[in-house]
Write a protein that holds these residues in place. Structure first.
Motif, mmCIF file in Angstrom:
data_model
loop_
_atom_site.group_PDB
_atom_site.id
_atom_site.type_symbol
_atom_site.label_atom_id
_atom_site.label_comp_id
_atom_site.label_asym_id
_atom_site.label_seq_id
_atom_site.Cartn_x
_atom_site.Cartn_y
_atom_site.Cartn_z
ATOM 1 N N PRO A 99 0.739 -1.351 -0.106
ATOM 2 C CA PRO A 99 0.019 -0.007 -0.129
ATOM 3 C C PRO A 99 0.680 1.289 -0.017
ATOM 4 O O PRO A 99 0.224 2.471 -0.152
ATOM 5 N N CYS A 100 2.049 1.168 0.333
ATOM 6 C CA CYS A 100 2.730 2.438 0.428
ATOM 7 C C CYS A 100 3.358 2.802 -0.966
ATOM 8 O O CYS A 100 3.793 3.592 -1.335
ATOM 9 N N ALA A 101 3.461 1.824 -1.903
ATOM 10 C CA ALA A 101 3.836 2.290 -3.462
ATOM 11 C C ALA A 101 2.877 2.745 -4.163
ATOM 12 O O ALA A 101 1.767 3.001 -3.463
ATOM 13 N N THR A 102 3.225 3.618 -5.067
ATOM 14 C CA THR A 102 2.285 4.386 -5.806
ATOM 15 C C THR A 102 2.219 3.587 -7.454
ATOM 16 O O THR A 102 3.110 3.331 -8.133
ATOM 17 N N GLY A 103 0.806 3.657 -7.752
ATOM 18 C CA GLY A 103 0.803 3.187 -9.132
ATOM 19 C C GLY A 103 0.968 4.267 -10.229
ATOM 20 O O GLY A 103 1.021 5.400 -10.064
ATOM 21 N N TRP A 104 1.716 3.526 -11.269
ATOM 22 C CA TRP A 104 2.281 4.178 -12.680
ATOM 23 C C TRP A 104 1.593 3.561 -13.707
ATOM 24 O O TRP A 104 2.295 3.117 -14.427
ATOM 25 N N PRO A 105 -0.004 3.823 -13.879
ATOM 26 C CA PRO A 105 -0.377 2.977 -14.981
ATOM 27 C C PRO A 105 -0.311 3.667 -16.155
ATOM 28 O O PRO A 105 -0.715 4.907 -16.443
ATOM 29 N N VAL A 106 0.266 3.273 -17.232
ATOM 30 C CA VAL A 106 0.503 3.873 -18.720
ATOM 31 C C VAL A 106 0.886 2.727 -19.694
ATOM 32 O O VAL A 106 1.649 1.795 -19.390
ATOM 33 N N GLU A 107 0.282 2.931 -20.929
ATOM 34 C CA GLU A 107 0.820 2.125 -21.859
ATOM 35 C C GLU A 107 2.176 2.676 -22.428
ATOM 36 O O GLU A 107 2.376 3.698 -22.918
ATOM 37 N N LEU A 108 3.250 1.744 -22.320
ATOM 38 C CA LEU A 108 4.567 2.189 -22.613
ATOM 39 C C LEU A 108 4.788 2.547 -24.182
ATOM 40 O O LEU A 108 5.819 3.130 -24.439
ATOM 41 N N THR A 109 3.987 2.051 -25.139
ATOM 42 C CA THR A 109 4.096 2.320 -26.431
ATOM 43 C C THR A 109 3.018 3.478 -26.778
ATOM 44 O O THR A 109 3.395 4.015 -28.104
ATOM 45 N N TYR B 191 3.379 6.949 -26.546
ATOM 46 C CA TYR B 191 4.668 7.833 -26.093
ATOM 47 C C TYR B 191 4.208 9.211 -25.746
ATOM 48 O O TYR B 191 4.946 9.758 -24.614
ATOM 49 N N PRO B 192 3.256 9.896 -26.284
ATOM 50 C CA PRO B 192 2.635 11.164 -25.613
ATOM 51 C C PRO B 192 2.146 10.755 -24.250
ATOM 52 O O PRO B 192 2.635 11.652 -23.091
ATOM 53 N N ALA B 193 1.498 9.799 -23.942
ATOM 54 C CA ALA B 193 0.919 9.410 -22.515
ATOM 55 C C ALA B 193 2.123 9.246 -21.495
ATOM 56 O O ALA B 193 2.171 9.687 -20.449
ATOM 57 N N VAL B 194 3.178 8.409 -22.182
ATOM 58 C CA VAL B 194 4.645 8.148 -21.357
ATOM 59 C C VAL B 194 5.053 9.552 -20.975
ATOM 60 O O VAL B 194 5.444 9.669 -19.721
ATOM 61 N N ALA B 195 5.282 10.399 -21.838
ATOM 62 C CA ALA B 195 6.105 11.729 -21.619
ATOM 63 C C ALA B 195 5.334 12.446 -20.509
ATOM 64 O O ALA B 195 5.891 13.011 -19.641
ATOM 65 N N LEU C 177 11.348 5.441 -22.765
ATOM 66 C CA LEU C 177 11.176 5.614 -21.315
ATOM 67 C C LEU C 177 12.541 6.155 -20.838
ATOM 68 O O LEU C 177 12.534 7.084 -20.055
ATOM 69 N N THR C 178 13.491 5.531 -21.070
ATOM 70 C CA THR C 178 14.839 5.902 -20.515
ATOM 71 C C THR C 178 15.601 7.320 -21.012
ATOM 72 O O THR C 178 15.671 8.122 -20.119
ATOM 73 N N ARG C 179 14.955 7.456 -22.327
ATOM 74 C CA ARG C 179 15.621 8.582 -22.714
ATOM 75 C C ARG C 179 14.675 9.956 -21.836
ATOM 76 O O ARG C 179 15.230 11.067 -21.605
ATOM 77 N N LEU C 180 13.363 9.810 -21.599
ATOM 78 C CA LEU C 180 12.490 10.845 -21.087
ATOM 79 C C LEU C 180 12.958 11.001 -19.493
ATOM 80 O O LEU C 180 12.911 11.892 -19.196
ATOM 81 N N LEU C 181 13.736 9.844 -19.132
ATOM 82 C CA LEU C 181 13.834 9.885 -17.632
ATOM 83 C C LEU C 181 15.372 10.138 -17.445
ATOM 84 O O LEU C 181 15.754 10.289 -16.283
ATOM 85 N N LEU C 182 16.160 10.352 -18.347
ATOM 86 C CA LEU C 182 17.653 10.747 -18.142
ATOM 87 C C LEU C 182 17.742 11.803 -17.058
ATOM 88 O O LEU C 182 18.671 11.694 -16.430
ATOM 89 N N PRO C 183 16.971 12.972 -17.134
ATOM 90 C CA PRO C 183 17.243 14.085 -16.414
ATOM 91 C C PRO C 183 17.136 13.565 -15.060
ATOM 92 O O PRO C 183 17.958 14.205 -13.914
ATOM 93 N N ALA C 184 16.017 12.973 -14.706
ATOM 94 C CA ALA C 184 15.773 12.308 -13.294
ATOM 95 C C ALA C 184 16.914 11.402 -12.874
ATOM 96 O O ALA C 184 17.166 11.399 -11.542
ATOM 97 N N ALA D 42 3.343 11.078 -18.366
ATOM 98 C CA ALA D 42 3.128 10.099 -16.909
ATOM 99 C C ALA D 42 4.717 10.406 -16.346
ATOM 100 O O ALA D 42 4.836 10.436 -14.983
ATOM 101 N N VAL D 43 5.810 10.910 -17.204
ATOM 102 C CA VAL D 43 7.118 11.040 -16.695
ATOM 103 C C VAL D 43 7.559 12.366 -15.886
ATOM 104 O O VAL D 43 8.240 12.653 -15.215
ATOM 105 N N ALA D 44 6.703 13.300 -16.780
ATOM 106 C CA ALA D 44 6.925 14.807 -16.244
ATOM 107 C C ALA D 44 6.810 15.069 -14.816
ATOM 108 O O ALA D 44 8.170 15.790 -14.393
ATOM 109 N N PRO D 45 6.247 14.525 -13.966
ATOM 110 C CA PRO D 45 6.584 14.743 -12.403
ATOM 111 C C PRO D 45 7.627 14.129 -11.698
ATOM 112 O O PRO D 45 8.010 14.685 -10.743
ATOM 113 N N ILE D 46 8.417 13.395 -12.517
ATOM 114 C CA ILE D 46 9.518 12.529 -11.972
ATOM 115 C C ILE D 46 10.728 13.520 -12.103
ATOM 116 O O ILE D 46 11.324 13.494 -13.093
#
Length: 231
Positions: free
Chosen positions: A54-64, A66-70, A116-123, A72-76
Motif C-alpha cells: 500500500p505504500c507504493a504508487t501506481g504508475w499506469p501507462v501504456e509504454l508504447t 509515447y505522448p502518454a508516457v511523456a 522511457l529511458t530517454r525521457l527519464l535521463l534528467p531524473a 506520466a514521466v513529467a512529474p518525476i
C-alpha cells in the motif's frame, strides 16, 4: 534544547510490468528500502500488488503510447532506480512470422525501453541512478522459433551497452535470466505442447533477489551484466 531529527528519504525506484510475475517479485524485494512507482498498462492491473504494497504508487501507462508516457514521466524529478521489466514474447518460426509480429516485439521490447529511458535521463542523472534491464538468455543466444524475441533482446543488450558508455554517471545492468516460473512461461510451454514442470525454472523471487543484489552493489563496483541459469 532538542534537535530535530532529519529523516533521510528513501531512494525511488520505477518498475515497469510490476503487476504480476517477475515485476511484482521485484517490487516486493525493493519495497522495504525504496519508494516505489509500479508500472502497468492499466490501474486495474495494479489493484492486487498495490493492495499488497500500500505504500507504493501506481504508475499506469501504456509504454508504447509515447505522448502518454511523456505526460506520466513529467512529474518525476529524481529517480534512483529504473527497472525495465515489461515486455512481450511473440514466438514462432521465421517462415511463419509477420511484419506485425516483428513490429510488435521490437516496439515493446526495444523502442519503448529506449524512449522511457530517454525521457527519464534528467531524473536519473540527478540521482546518479541505476538502470536495470531485464533481458533474457535469448539476448545472448538465439534458438529456433525465437527469432523476433531474441532479436529484440540482443537489441536491448546493445542499448544497455551504449547507454553505459554515453551516461558515465549512471550504472546500467543487463540481467539475463533463463526461463522463469511465471504465467508467461506457462503460456510459452503450452504453445510448445509440453507439460509444465515448475521445478525446471528459476523462481521469480530468485531473479528479484539478483536485481536487488545488483542495486545494492557499492558504488565502486559496476555490475554490467549478470547471467542466471536454472540449476
Amino acid at each position: 534544547m532538542t534537535s530535530a531529527v532529519t529523516s533521510i528519504p528513501k531512494p525511488t525506484a520505477l518498475i515497469t510490468g510490476a503487476s504480476r510475475g517477475l515485476g511484482a517479485a521485484i517490487a516486493r524485494e525493493l519495497a522495504p528500502t525504496h519508494d516505489l512507482l509500479l508500472g502497468a498498462r492499466s490501474a486495474q492491473a495494479l489493484h492486487d500488488i498495490l493492495g499488497e504494497l500500500p505504500c507504493a504508487t501506481g504508475w499506469p501507462v501504456e509504454l508504447t503510447d509515447y505522448p502518454a508516457v511523456a505526460e506520466a514521466v513529467a512529474p518525476i524529478q529524481r529517480l534512483d532506480v529504473l527497472v525495465h521489466n515489461a515486455g512481450v514474447a511473440d514466438l514462432g518460426v521465421i517462415a511463419e512470422s509477420s511484419v506485425a509480429q516483428w513490429r510488435h516485439t521490437l516496439e515493446a521490447n526495444v523502442i519503448a525501453v529506449a524512449e522511457l529511458t530517454r525521457l527519464l535521463l534528467p531524473a536519473l542523472r540527478a540521482a546518479n541512478g541505476h538502470v536495470v534491464l531485464i533481458n533474457s538468455g535469448a539476448g545472448l543466444r538465439a534458438n529456433a522459433g525465437w527469432a523476433s524475441y531474441a532479436a529484440s533482446k540482443f537489441a536491448m543488450r546493445a542499448f544497455g551497452d551504449a547507454l553505459r558508455l554515453e551516461e558515465p554517471t549512471l550504472r546500467v545492468t543487463s540481467i539475463h535470466p533463463g526461463r522463469i516460473d511465471t504465467d508467461m512461461q506457462r503460456e510459452i510451454i503450452a504453445g510448445e505442447g509440453r507439460e509444465y514442470q515448475p521445478e525446471e525454472f528459476l523462481t521469480a523471487q530468485t531473479v528479484a533477489g539478483t536485481v536487488r543484489n545488483a542495486i545494492d552493489t557499492p558504488r565502486d563496483g559496476h555490475p554490467t551484466e549478470i547471467v542466471l541459469r536454472p540449476y
